[in-house]
Design a protein around this motif. Sequence first.
Motif, PDB file in Angstrom:
ATOM      1  N   GLU A   1      -9.180  -5.932  -4.845  1.00 39.80           N
ATOM      2  CA  GLU A   1      -9.939  -4.387  -4.491  1.00 39.80           C
ATOM      3  C   GLU A   1      -8.887  -3.578  -5.066  1.00 39.80           C
ATOM      4  N   GLN A   2      -7.450  -3.564  -4.538  1.00 37.06           N
ATOM      5  CA  GLN A   2      -6.463  -2.798  -5.137  1.00 37.06           C
ATOM      6  C   GLN A   2      -6.428  -2.778  -6.662  1.00 37.06           C
TER       7      GLN A   2
ATOM      8  N   LEU B   1       0.918  -3.195 -10.563  1.00 32.82           N
ATOM      9  CA  LEU B   1       1.109  -4.039  -9.173  1.00 32.82           C
ATOM     10  C   LEU B   1       2.204  -4.668  -8.701  1.00 32.82           C
TER      11      LEU B   1
ATOM     12  N   ARG C   1       0.910  -1.044   0.100  1.00 32.52           N
ATOM     13  CA  ARG C   1       0.062   0.030   0.136  1.00 32.52           C
ATOM     14  C   ARG C   1       0.909   1.480  -0.124  1.00 32.52           C
TER      15      ARG C   1
ATOM     16  N   ASP D   1      -7.568  -8.038  -0.792  1.00 29.49           N
ATOM     17  CA  ASP D   1      -7.069  -6.767  -0.784  1.00 29.49           C
ATOM     18  C   ASP D   1      -6.320  -6.597  -2.205  1.00 29.49           C
TER      19      ASP D   1
END
Length: 938
Positions: A308-309, A389, A5, A305
Motif C-alpha cells: 500500500e505504501q 522505500l 511510516r 502495508d
Amino acid sequence: MTFVRLVAIALLSLSFLAPARAAPLDETLPVAPYVKVGKLANGLTYYIQKNGRPEKKLELRLVVKAGSILEDEDQLGLAHFTEHMAFNGSTNFKRHELVSYLQSIGIKFGADLNAYTGFDETVYILPIPTDKRENIEKGFLVLQDWAQGVQFNDADIESERGIVLEELRLGKGANDRMNKLLLPRMFNGSRYAERLPIGKADVLRTFKPDAIRRFYKDWYRPDLMAVIAVGDIEPADAEKLIQQHFGQLKNPVQPRPRIYAEIPERTKSDVLVLRDREASGNMLLIRYPIVPRTESTTLLGYRSDLIEQLSGMMLSARMAELTQRADPPFIQGGSGMSKVVRGYRSFNVTAMLGKGGATPAINALVQENERARQFGFTASELERAKRTLLRNVERAHNERDKSDSRMYASEYLRNFLEGEAIPGIENEYRYASQLVPGITLDEVNAAVRKAIPAEDAKLVVYMGVDSPDVPAPVPAELLAAVDAARKTTLTAREDKVYGTKLMEEPPKPGKIVSETVNQPLGTTELLLGNGVHVVLKPTDFRNDQVLLGAVRLGGQSLFDDKDIFNARYASAAMALMGTLDYSPLDLQKILAGRSVNAAVSLSGISEALGGTSGSADIETMLQLLYARLMHPRIDPALFESFLAKQRDVARNSLARPEAVFADTVGATLFNNHPRVPRAPRVDDFDKVQLDRVADIYRQRFGSAKGWTLFLVGSFDVEKVKPLIATYIASLPAGDIATTFRDPGVRPVRGVVKKEVRRGREAKSNISITFAGDAAYSQQEQVRLQAMLEVLNIKLTEVLREQMGLIYGGGSQGTLSKLPYGNYAITLSLPCGPENVEKVIAAAFAEIRKLQAQGPEAGDLEKVKQNWTTNHRRSMRENGYWLNYFQGAYLNGIAPETILQYGERVDAVKAADIKDAASRYFDFENYVQVVLYPEAPAP
C-alpha cells in the motif's frame, strides 16, 4: 507499520540489501527487544527503554485513553479542561508550584513541558534532565499526580476558565465557522462531530466543578493509562519507580465502559458548499467512504502495508506532475488514503484551487486516480518507489543508535493508543530487505484498485471565499463533475525510463591550495584555487547525515528597487524550472533511491547554498549543487506555471484578518519601505520577468567568488577532499560584488499607534515593537535574550495565570549586526477586544518592574538552566554547528566562540537584565498595532 511510516521520502539504491532467511508470513510481529513492555496488577501499561540521545535526558509520558469523545453533555470541553487543571494544583504540588519547579531544572513550559487532548486520548509530555537523581524521582511523582492527584479546587477552576476560553477564542475564524458545518456531514452523524476537544463556550463558562471532577474520576484510571519512560535511565530503575508511583492507583469499583465511537457508513453521495469572506483560499475535498482500519500484527499484514505504501508513493508522484503544467489545474493537491480518527480511514482527494475553480481540479485529480485504478502503474515507477522505500528503511537502520528518545516515545504512544506494531528497526530492516524486492507490479496494481473507490458514495466539499468575484459552485454540478470525470475515456500512462546518473562526466577538478586543521573545533579548512574557503567538520552525531551550507554577502540589496520582485523570486522561480536538461520531476526520478538535496537562495543582504545527503550520497549532492549553479534550466512553461500559482495564492492573501494585521505591522513599522517583505499581491508577479530572473540568478550564482562553504556530518575528510576539488574548486570565480548595499530600511521614530478593524469574531491581537540602533556583540545578544526570557516568565505568570487575560503570547527579539547595529523586540499578545487596554497596561507594568527592580529571585536561573540543557543537546546536532558557523562567518565572529557559550550564559547577572530592560524598552519610541473585530454595521 511503525518506524518506516515516520521516515520522510528519501532517495538511494538497493546495493545495501543482504540475503537473509525469509520469515514465514504468518509470523506475529514481535516487540522490539530494546523496549520493555509490562502491565501492573491494576492494568496500567508501561514502556521502558534506555536510550542515549540526547544524553542526560529522560522522556516521560503519561497517556490516558480518555479524550473528548467520552464527555457527557454537561462536560463538553472538560477533557481538555482537565489537562489544564493538571498544572494547577495536585497532591504534591500547589498551584503554580509545579511549573515553577520544572522551570528551575531547565524545563520550559510550552516548548518542553506540554500536553494535548484529542478525541480519544490525553497525553502529558515531560522531558526530565537526569543530572540529579532528585529530578528523576520528582518526574515520576509529577506523572503520578497527573494520573490521580489533581485537586480541582473551585477557585482554581474559576481562574482557569478565562485561560481556556482564550484558547477557544484563538481558534475562531473562517475555518472554525466552516468546520462546524463540515464535521457533522464528514462524520456522517457520528459522535465525533459533537465532541471537538476544545468544547463549547457556554459549557466552559457555566459548568459546575463537580462535572469536571466526575470526568476525572470516571476516566483517569490505571486500566486506561500508560507510562512511557525512554532515555538516560536503567530499565530496572525505571520499572521500580513505575511500580512505586503507580502500583497503588485504583480503578473505580464500577468502571464505566470505555466504548469507542463508531462512524456510520455513508449510503449516498452528498455535496456541501461552504463560503466565508475571510477564507484564505478555495479548497476542494472529495472524501470517499470512511472505513474501519485494523493495525497489522503479522508479517503478512506488514507486507500488505508495504504494498500500500508503494502504491501511495507512485500515486503521489503522478499527482505532483499535474502541477507542472503551464496552466496548472490547481495550486497544490493530491489523493491518497489517510487516517480519520482511531480505527478509521478513508481515501481522499484534496486540492487548493486556482483561478479556474473546481472543475479543472476535479478533472485532473479524479481522472488521474481513475487512470491508476484502470491501468495501474508501470514497472519503472515501481522500481523507483522500491528504491526510495528501501533507502528510507536503510537510513532509519543506520541511525538506530542515534535516534532521539522523543521518536521512540511517540512510537510507543501509538502502540498503546492504536495497536500499531513495534517490531523495532532491526526487524523492519530485515523484513523490508526480504519482502520489498519480491513485491510484484500486479500486487501493487491490485492494491491501488482496491484503495481508489469507483462508484462509492462520496462527500464532495467546496470551501472557499465568499466574494462577488467568485461565483458559488452549484452543489449538483460539483457532484456531476466528479461523476463525469470518472467516466471519461482514458488511456494508460507511458512512463519514460530514466537513467540513474545526474552527470555523465564530472567537471575537470580544481585545486586545493592549502589545508589547515583547527583542533579545538575539530575542523579542517581548505583554501581552493578559485578562492573558495571550505570548512569540513566530520562528526559522529548521526551515522548517515551530511549537511552543506555556504554564505556570502550581497543578495537582493545589490539590485535596484525596480528589480526587487525579480530578485525576491529569482531563486524560487529558477528552482522550479530544474537544472541541466531535467525538470524537477525528472530530477526526482533520476535521483530515486538517493537521499540528496541541494538548493540556493537569494535573501535581503546575503545569499546562501544548502544541501543534505546521506553519507553515501555526498558526491551526488555536490553534483546537484554544481548543476544548479552552472546549469540552471530555462523552461518558459514551468515559469508561467510558477507565476500562475503565485498569483492564485496572492489573490486571497489578505482575506484573513490576521494577514491584514501582520501586513499592517510591517508597513507601519518601516513606513511602507519597498524593501520590506509583505503579503504578495497579484500584480507583484506582473513585474517578474523570466529573462531578468535568469540574468539575476546567473549574476549572483554564476561566480563562486567570496563563498565560504561548510560541510558537517558523517563523512571522512580524506574521501571528501577529492569531491570538493572536483565540484567546488572547479567553479568559476569571476569578479562580482561580495558585500551588501545598505537598503536604508529603518523603523519609524516616536510612539506610533494604529488600529486594524477586520474580522467577524470577537478577538484581538496586540503587536508592540520596540526598535532602534544598538551595538552588537555576542554577550549583549545573550543579555537581551535572557531579559526577554525572564519577561516571558512574568507575562505568563501575570497575564495568563493570575489575570486570565491571555492563553499564549509573549515577547521575542533580535540584536543584529547587519546591515547596521540594531535591535527589535515585539510583544505579541492575542486577547479579547474588551481586554486590550488591560493587557497592554499589565505587560507594560511588568516591563517597568524589570526596569526598576530587575528579575525576581530564581527567574534568571530558570532561563540559564533551560539554555544549558538545550545547548548540551544542540552541541550534538549537525544542524546547530552548521548554522553557528554560517552566522559567525556573516557577522565576522570567530567560530571558536561556539565553545564559549556556557561562559557567556554564566556571565549574565541580574543587574544585566535590569539594564537591558532599561536600554531596549523605550516608552517614547515604539509602534503599537492592535487588531479589533469589525465595527458592527449601523
